[in-house]
Write a protein that holds these residues in place. Sequence first.
Motif, PDB file in Angstrom:
ATOM      1  N   TRP A 132       0.819  -1.218   0.000  1.00 27.85           N
ATOM      2  CA  TRP A 132       0.000   0.000   0.000  1.00 27.85           C
ATOM      3  C   TRP A 132       0.847   1.260   0.000  1.00 27.85           C
ATOM      4  N   ALA A 133       1.958   1.256   0.764  1.00 29.22           N
ATOM      5  CA  ALA A 133       2.832   2.426   0.744  1.00 29.22           C
ATOM      6  C   ALA A 133       3.494   2.581  -0.620  1.00 29.22           C
ATOM      7  N   GLY A 134       3.897   1.465  -1.225  1.00 26.78           N
ATOM      8  CA  GLY A 134       4.483   1.533  -2.561  1.00 26.78           C
ATOM      9  C   GLY A 134       3.501   2.059  -3.588  1.00 26.78           C
ATOM     10  N   ALA A 135       2.260   1.570  -3.546  1.00 25.89           N
ATOM     11  CA  ALA A 135       1.238   2.055  -4.484  1.00 25.89           C
ATOM     12  C   ALA A 135       0.965   3.538  -4.272  1.00 25.89           C
ATOM     13  N   ALA A 136       0.972   3.975  -2.999  1.00 26.79           N
ATOM     14  CA  ALA A 136       0.729   5.394  -2.718  1.00 26.79           C
ATOM     15  C   ALA A 136       1.862   6.264  -3.249  1.00 26.79           C
ATOM     16  N   VAL A 137       3.107   5.815  -3.092  1.00 27.94           N
ATOM     17  CA  VAL A 137       4.248   6.595  -3.571  1.00 27.94           C
ATOM     18  C   VAL A 137       4.247   6.684  -5.097  1.00 27.94           C
ATOM     19  N   VAL A 138       3.961   5.554  -5.767  1.00 30.64           N
ATOM     20  CA  VAL A 138       3.901   5.565  -7.225  1.00 30.64           C
ATOM     21  C   VAL A 138       2.788   6.488  -7.708  1.00 30.64           C
ATOM     22  N   LEU A 140       1.491   9.083  -6.047  1.00 27.72           N
ATOM     23  CA  LEU A 140       1.876  10.458  -5.764  1.00 27.72           C
ATOM     24  C   LEU A 140       2.856  10.976  -6.815  1.00 27.72           C
ATOM     25  N   ASN A 141       3.790  10.129  -7.219  1.00 27.99           N
ATOM     26  CA  ASN A 141       4.728  10.523  -8.275  1.00 27.99           C
ATOM     27  C   ASN A 141       3.988  10.826  -9.570  1.00 27.99           C
ATOM     28  N   SER A 142       2.992  10.000  -9.894  1.00 27.28           N
ATOM     29  CA  SER A 142       2.208  10.228 -11.113  1.00 27.28           C
ATOM     30  C   SER A 142       1.442  11.543 -11.041  1.00 27.28           C
ATOM     31  N   LYS A 143       0.887  11.855  -9.878  1.00 24.38           N
ATOM     32  CA  LYS A 143       0.141  13.101  -9.743  1.00 24.38           C
ATOM     33  C   LYS A 143       1.068  14.310  -9.831  1.00 24.38           C
ATOM     34  N   LEU A 144       2.256  14.204  -9.243  1.00 21.49           N
ATOM     35  CA  LEU A 144       3.204  15.324  -9.293  1.00 21.49           C
ATOM     36  C   LEU A 144       3.719  15.565 -10.712  1.00 21.49           C
ATOM     37  N   GLY A 147      -0.327  13.803 -13.863  1.00 23.58           N
ATOM     38  CA  GLY A 147      -1.286  12.791 -14.284  1.00 23.58           C
ATOM     39  C   GLY A 147      -2.714  13.286 -14.156  1.00 23.58           C
ATOM     40  N   ASN A 148      -3.555  12.902 -15.107  1.00 16.85           N
ATOM     41  CA  ASN A 148      -4.929  13.408 -15.136  1.00 16.85           C
ATOM     42  C   ASN A 148      -5.948  12.408 -14.609  1.00 16.85           C
ATOM     43  N   ILE A 149      -5.519  11.457 -13.766  1.00 17.67           N
ATOM     44  CA  ILE A 149      -6.457  10.552 -13.116  1.00 17.67           C
ATOM     45  C   ILE A 149      -6.385  10.781 -11.615  1.00 17.67           C
ATOM     46  N   SER A 150      -7.404  10.331 -10.910  1.00 16.51           N
ATOM     47  CA  SER A 150      -7.469  10.565  -9.475  1.00 16.51           C
ATOM     48  C   SER A 150      -6.519   9.633  -8.728  1.00 16.51           C
ATOM     49  N   PHE A 151      -6.310   9.936  -7.463  1.00 21.95           N
ATOM     50  CA  PHE A 151      -5.414   9.154  -6.619  1.00 21.95           C
ATOM     51  C   PHE A 151      -5.896   7.713  -6.509  1.00 21.95           C
ATOM     52  N   PHE A 152      -7.192   7.522  -6.232  1.00 23.31           N
ATOM     53  CA  PHE A 152      -7.717   6.178  -6.014  1.00 23.31           C
ATOM     54  C   PHE A 152      -7.834   5.397  -7.313  1.00 23.31           C
ATOM     55  N   GLN A 153      -7.991   6.071  -8.439  1.00 21.82           N
ATOM     56  CA  GLN A 153      -7.964   5.362  -9.717  1.00 21.82           C
ATOM     57  C   GLN A 153      -6.600   4.731  -9.956  1.00 21.82           C
ATOM     58  N   SER A 154      -5.548   5.466  -9.659  1.00 23.18           N
ATOM     59  CA  SER A 154      -4.198   4.935  -9.837  1.00 23.18           C
ATOM     60  C   SER A 154      -3.916   3.791  -8.870  1.00 23.18           C
ATOM     61  N   VAL A 155      -4.329   3.938  -7.609  1.00 21.46           N
ATOM     62  CA  VAL A 155      -4.143   2.860  -6.632  1.00 21.46           C
ATOM     63  C   VAL A 155      -4.915   1.623  -7.056  1.00 21.46           C
ATOM     64  N   CYS A 156      -6.113   1.824  -7.609  1.00 23.37           N
ATOM     65  CA  CYS A 156      -6.927   0.704  -8.103  1.00 23.37           C
ATOM     66  C   CYS A 156      -6.184  -0.055  -9.190  1.00 23.37           C
ATOM     67  N   ARG A 216       6.354  10.254 -19.587  1.00 24.67           N
ATOM     68  CA  ARG A 216       5.928   8.876 -19.359  1.00 24.67           C
ATOM     69  C   ARG A 216       7.053   8.023 -18.792  1.00 24.67           C
ATOM     70  N   GLY A 217       8.280   8.286 -19.214  1.00 26.17           N
ATOM     71  CA  GLY A 217       9.404   7.525 -18.676  1.00 26.17           C
ATOM     72  C   GLY A 217       9.564   7.721 -17.180  1.00 26.17           C
ATOM     73  N   LEU A 218       9.394   8.952 -16.717  1.00 28.17           N
ATOM     74  CA  LEU A 218       9.492   9.242 -15.281  1.00 28.17           C
ATOM     75  C   LEU A 218       8.358   8.600 -14.498  1.00 28.17           C
ATOM     76  N   ALA A 219       7.199   8.422 -15.141  1.00 26.46           N
ATOM     77  CA  ALA A 219       6.057   7.802 -14.464  1.00 26.46           C
ATOM     78  C   ALA A 219       6.160   6.283 -14.447  1.00 26.46           C
ATOM     79  N   VAL A 220       6.759   5.710 -15.499  1.00 32.30           N
ATOM     80  CA  VAL A 220       6.851   4.257 -15.613  1.00 32.30           C
ATOM     81  C   VAL A 220       7.940   3.694 -14.707  1.00 32.30           C
ATOM     82  N   TYR A 221       9.019   4.425 -14.498  1.00 32.02           N
ATOM     83  CA  TYR A 221      10.140   3.905 -13.710  1.00 32.02           C
ATOM     84  C   TYR A 221       9.735   3.494 -12.292  1.00 32.02           C
ATOM     85  N   PRO A 222       8.963   4.302 -11.517  1.00 29.55           N
ATOM     86  CA  PRO A 222       8.529   3.838 -10.191  1.00 29.55           C
ATOM     87  C   PRO A 222       7.613   2.624 -10.257  1.00 29.55           C
ATOM     88  N   ILE A 223       6.796   2.521 -11.316  1.00 31.13           N
ATOM     89  CA  ILE A 223       5.951   1.336 -11.476  1.00 31.13           C
ATOM     90  C   ILE A 223       6.826   0.098 -11.653  1.00 31.13           C
TER      91      ILE A 223
END
Length: 239
Positions: A132-138, A140-144, A147-156, A216-223
């Motif tokens: 859960w902490a890992g999903a939250a950090v990833v 948060l990185n996407s939102k920063l 990213g145009n989706i909500s926090f819970f959509q990304s966690v989902c 996209r590269g910066l967003a994919v790396y934490p994933i």
Amino acid sequence: MSAGNPQHQSLDVEEVNFVDTLSAHNYGDVSGELTLPGTVGREDPSQYNTLDEPIKDTVMRDLKAVGVKFYHVLYPKEKKSLLKEWDLWGPLILCTFLAVMLQGEAQSVVLPDGREIHDGGPQFAEVFIIVWAGAAVVTLNSKLLGGNISFFQSVCVLGYCLLPGCLSLIVCRILLFFSHSTVAFIIRFLVSCLGFAWATFAAMMFLSDSQLQARRGLAVYPIFLFYLVISWLIVSNTS
């Protein structure tokens, strides 16, 4: 007001209207909409009223919605399937499964020479926190990154994409039941790599369009790192 009481001042018309809109019988327009699983895109979602339906029907409908999302993770053809009707039931089920299967033994093993060893596996709460902490950090990185989706959509999405890892964990545990040899470890490693690659691919399919092309590269790396850690826990588990 009556002319017999000069101390009272007449009320302004706008004030009268304001008081009337806040009266006990008129709260204005406070209507809203709650979307139920399976009703997005339907012509008449009002027919899916769950106030009077049996609990069994509600549970079965939610389980069916979770199963549909599992299918889209294994066959990620429709990119918006996990974003239209997001929920956290699937991620909770998968996270609990991982935590139960990966938790180490609480008791140590005493060797003939008197030494005590532990299997080194994580405990239930540690796996829960990592996921859960890992999903939250990833997220948060996407939102920063804009990213145009909500926090819970990304966690989902990140939670549902744990499914390939859970399937690889089942295969690894079956292999451990029969053998602890080097060949078995190589097979477990390859299965874990397959689960890691499929989870990362599925998450990128669902989340790639939410980021700008240049970021996209910066967003994919934490994933990539998130599912790599989960896969390492799976392949290193020998309990």
